[in-house]
Write a protein that holds these residues in place. Structure first.
Motif, PDB file in Angstrom:
ATOM      1  N   VAL A 241       6.226  10.538 -15.163  1.00 50.84           N
ATOM      2  CA  VAL A 241       5.832   9.335 -14.428  1.00 50.84           C
ATOM      3  C   VAL A 241       5.351   9.771 -13.056  1.00 50.84           C
ATOM      4  CG1 VAL A 241       6.594   7.131 -13.474  1.00 50.84           C
ATOM      5  CG2 VAL A 241       7.520   7.929 -15.659  1.00 50.84           C
ATOM      6  N   GLU A 242       4.090   9.428 -12.741  1.00 49.18           N
ATOM      7  CA  GLU A 242       3.504   9.751 -11.434  1.00 49.18           C
ATOM      8  C   GLU A 242       3.504   8.475 -10.600  1.00 49.18           C
ATOM      9  OE1 GLU A 242      -0.385  11.293 -12.123  1.00 49.18           O
ATOM     10  OE2 GLU A 242       0.335  12.896 -13.423  1.00 49.18           O
ATOM     11  N   ARG A 243       4.158   8.517  -9.440  1.00 51.59           N
ATOM     12  CA  ARG A 243       4.227   7.347  -8.561  1.00 51.59           C
ATOM     13  C   ARG A 243       3.423   7.621  -7.286  1.00 51.59           C
ATOM     14  NH1 ARG A 243       8.009   3.675 -10.013  1.00 51.59           N
ATOM     15  NH2 ARG A 243       9.554   4.352 -11.540  1.00 51.59           N
ATOM     16  N   SER A 244       2.743   6.569  -6.817  1.00 53.99           N
ATOM     17  CA  SER A 244       2.014   6.689  -5.564  1.00 53.99           C
ATOM     18  C   SER A 244       2.155   5.373  -4.803  1.00 53.99           C
ATOM     19  CB  SER A 244       0.536   6.997  -5.819  1.00 53.99           C
ATOM     20  OG  SER A 244      -0.072   5.930  -6.517  1.00 53.99           O
ATOM     21  N   GLY A 245       2.146   5.458  -3.481  1.00 52.28           N
ATOM     22  CA  GLY A 245       2.238   4.274  -2.639  1.00 52.28           C
ATOM     23  C   GLY A 245       0.869   3.673  -2.422  1.00 52.28           C
ATOM     24  N   ASP A 246       0.811   2.337  -2.405  1.00 51.57           N
ATOM     25  CA  ASP A 246      -0.453   1.640  -2.218  1.00 51.57           C
ATOM     26  C   ASP A 246      -0.198   0.448  -1.307  1.00 51.57           C
ATOM     27  OD1 ASP A 246      -2.991   0.663  -2.390  1.00 51.57           O
ATOM     28  OD2 ASP A 246      -2.927   0.204  -4.518  1.00 51.57           O
ATOM     29  N   GLY A 247      -1.067   0.216  -0.353  1.00 50.76           N
ATOM     30  CA  GLY A 247      -0.867  -0.845   0.624  1.00 50.76           C
ATOM     31  C   GLY A 247      -1.306  -2.217   0.165  1.00 50.76           C
ATOM     32  N   SER A 248      -2.053  -2.329  -0.925  1.00 47.49           N
ATOM     33  CA  SER A 248      -2.547  -3.648  -1.324  1.00 47.49           C
ATOM     34  C   SER A 248      -1.486  -4.530  -1.983  1.00 47.49           C
ATOM     35  CB  SER A 248      -3.778  -3.511  -2.227  1.00 47.49           C
ATOM     36  OG  SER A 248      -3.492  -2.730  -3.357  1.00 47.49           O
ATOM     37  N   PRO A 249      -0.671  -4.063  -2.935  1.00 42.11           N
ATOM     38  CA  PRO A 249       0.384  -4.953  -3.459  1.00 42.11           C
ATOM     39  C   PRO A 249       1.531  -5.085  -2.443  1.00 42.11           C
ATOM     40  CG  PRO A 249      -0.014  -3.123  -4.985  1.00 42.11           C
ATOM     41  CD  PRO A 249      -0.770  -2.852  -3.730  1.00 42.11           C
ATOM     42  N   ALA A 250       2.273  -6.173  -2.565  1.00 40.76           N
ATOM     43  CA  ALA A 250       3.403  -6.401  -1.661  1.00 40.76           C
ATOM     44  C   ALA A 250       4.507  -5.392  -1.939  1.00 40.76           C
ATOM     45  CB  ALA A 250       3.939  -7.821  -1.854  1.00 40.76           C
ATOM     46  N   ALA A 251       5.303  -5.132  -0.908  1.00 38.95           N
ATOM     47  CA  ALA A 251       6.417  -4.189  -1.057  1.00 38.95           C
ATOM     48  C   ALA A 251       7.373  -4.704  -2.124  1.00 38.95           C
ATOM     49  CB  ALA A 251       7.141  -4.032   0.276  1.00 38.95           C
ATOM     50  N   GLY A 252       7.878  -3.798  -2.939  1.00 39.79           N
ATOM     51  CA  GLY A 252       8.810  -4.163  -3.986  1.00 39.79           C
ATOM     52  C   GLY A 252       8.153  -4.421  -5.330  1.00 39.79           C
ATOM     53  N   THR A 253       6.828  -4.416  -5.375  1.00 43.69           N
ATOM     54  CA  THR A 253       6.139  -4.614  -6.656  1.00 43.69           C
ATOM     55  C   THR A 253       5.586  -3.288  -7.143  1.00 43.69           C
ATOM     56  OG1 THR A 253       4.038  -5.126  -5.577  1.00 43.69           O
ATOM     57  CG2 THR A 253       5.470  -6.982  -6.096  1.00 43.69           C
ATOM     58  N   GLU A 254       5.443  -3.187  -8.451  1.00 49.47           N
ATOM     59  CA  GLU A 254       4.881  -1.984  -9.056  1.00 49.47           C
ATOM     60  C   GLU A 254       3.801  -2.396 -10.050  1.00 49.47           C
ATOM     61  OE1 GLU A 254       8.050   0.241 -10.845  1.00 49.47           O
ATOM     62  OE2 GLU A 254       8.520   1.233  -8.963  1.00 49.47           O
ATOM     63  N   VAL A 255       2.711  -1.641 -10.071  1.00 48.12           N
ATOM     64  CA  VAL A 255       1.615  -1.895 -10.992  1.00 48.12           C
ATOM     65  C   VAL A 255       1.434  -0.642 -11.839  1.00 48.12           C
ATOM     66  CG1 VAL A 255      -0.847  -2.398 -11.190  1.00 48.12           C
ATOM     67  CG2 VAL A 255       0.486  -3.427  -9.338  1.00 48.12           C
ATOM     68  N   VAL A 256       1.485  -0.807 -13.157  1.00 46.42           N
ATOM     69  CA  VAL A 256       1.276   0.318 -14.060  1.00 46.42           C
ATOM     70  C   VAL A 256      -0.221   0.419 -14.335  1.00 46.42           C
ATOM     71  CG1 VAL A 256       1.777   1.270 -16.341  1.00 46.42           C
ATOM     72  CG2 VAL A 256       3.541   0.030 -15.100  1.00 46.42           C
ATOM     73  N   GLU A 257      -0.831   1.495 -13.858  1.00 47.64           N
ATOM     74  CA  GLU A 257      -2.267   1.684 -14.065  1.00 47.64           C
ATOM     75  C   GLU A 257      -2.563   2.311 -15.418  1.00 47.64           C
ATOM     76  OE1 GLU A 257      -4.468   3.607 -11.068  1.00 47.64           O
ATOM     77  OE2 GLU A 257      -4.048   2.067  -9.586  1.00 47.64           O
ATOM     78  N   ARG A 258      -1.713   3.213 -15.856  1.00 45.15           N
ATOM     79  CA  ARG A 258      -1.916   3.857 -17.152  1.00 45.15           C
ATOM     80  C   ARG A 258      -0.565   4.004 -17.829  1.00 45.15           C
ATOM     81  NH1 ARG A 258      -4.415   9.609 -16.878  1.00 45.15           N
ATOM     82  NH2 ARG A 258      -2.311  10.124 -16.234  1.00 45.15           N
ATOM     83  N   GLU A 259      -0.471   3.528 -19.061  1.00 41.86           N
ATOM     84  CA  GLU A 259       0.755   3.657 -19.844  1.00 41.86           C
ATOM     85  C   GLU A 259       0.953   5.117 -20.236  1.00 41.86           C
ATOM     86  OE1 GLU A 259       3.173   1.550 -20.847  1.00 41.86           O
ATOM     87  OE2 GLU A 259       2.278  -0.004 -19.604  1.00 41.86           O
ATOM     88  N   GLY A 260       2.189   5.548 -20.245  1.00 44.26           N
ATOM     89  CA  GLY A 260       2.504   6.897 -20.688  1.00 44.26           C
ATOM     90  C   GLY A 260       2.617   6.951 -22.203  1.00 44.26           C
ATOM     91  N   ARG A 261       2.417   8.141 -22.745  1.00 44.34           N
ATOM     92  CA  ARG A 261       2.550   8.320 -24.192  1.00 44.34           C
ATOM     93  C   ARG A 261       3.249   9.642 -24.448  1.00 44.34           C
ATOM     94  NH1 ARG A 261      -2.749   9.038 -27.539  1.00 44.34           N
ATOM     95  NH2 ARG A 261      -2.262  11.211 -27.196  1.00 44.34           N
ATOM     96  N   ASP A 262       4.266   9.606 -25.296  1.00 45.63           N
ATOM     97  CA  ASP A 262       4.995  10.821 -25.634  1.00 45.63           C
ATOM     98  C   ASP A 262       4.097  11.775 -26.413  1.00 45.63           C
ATOM     99  OD1 ASP A 262       7.347   9.978 -24.454  1.00 45.63           O
ATOM    100  OD2 ASP A 262       8.126   9.100 -26.293  1.00 45.63           O
TER     101      ASP A 262
END
Length: 74
Positions: free
Chosen positions: A5-26
């Motif tokens: 899981v790669e996480r990065s900070g982004d200023g556009s969504p409000a703090a405390g929210t997370e947006v999944v840009e790409r689903e992971g696959r085993d």
């Protein structure tokens, strides 16, 4: 094979929210074992080969760091 899981900070969504840009696959790995039977007694399996069949795809998550919207605090 689990995905990362790669996480990065982004200023556009409000703090405390997370947006999944790409689903992971085993990923998948094929393992070959040697099975021997000696005098009718099954021996311990021995790993002789392993190959990666499908590489895992990492999940990309953007975490919000922007200001929270003004509203009813809960």
């Amino acid at each position: 094979m689990p995905y990362a899981v790669e996480r990065s900070g982004d200023g556009s969504p409000a703090a405390g929210t997370e947006v999944v840009e790409r689903e992971g696959r085993d990923g998948a790995r094929r393992v070959m074992y040697l099975l021997r039977t000696v005098n009718g007694v099954r021996q311990r399996p021995r790993k002789i080969d392993a190959e990666v069949v499908r590489e895992p795809v990492s999940q990309v998550v953007r975490a919000g760091t922007g200001p929270r919207a003004a509203g009813n605090p809960r």
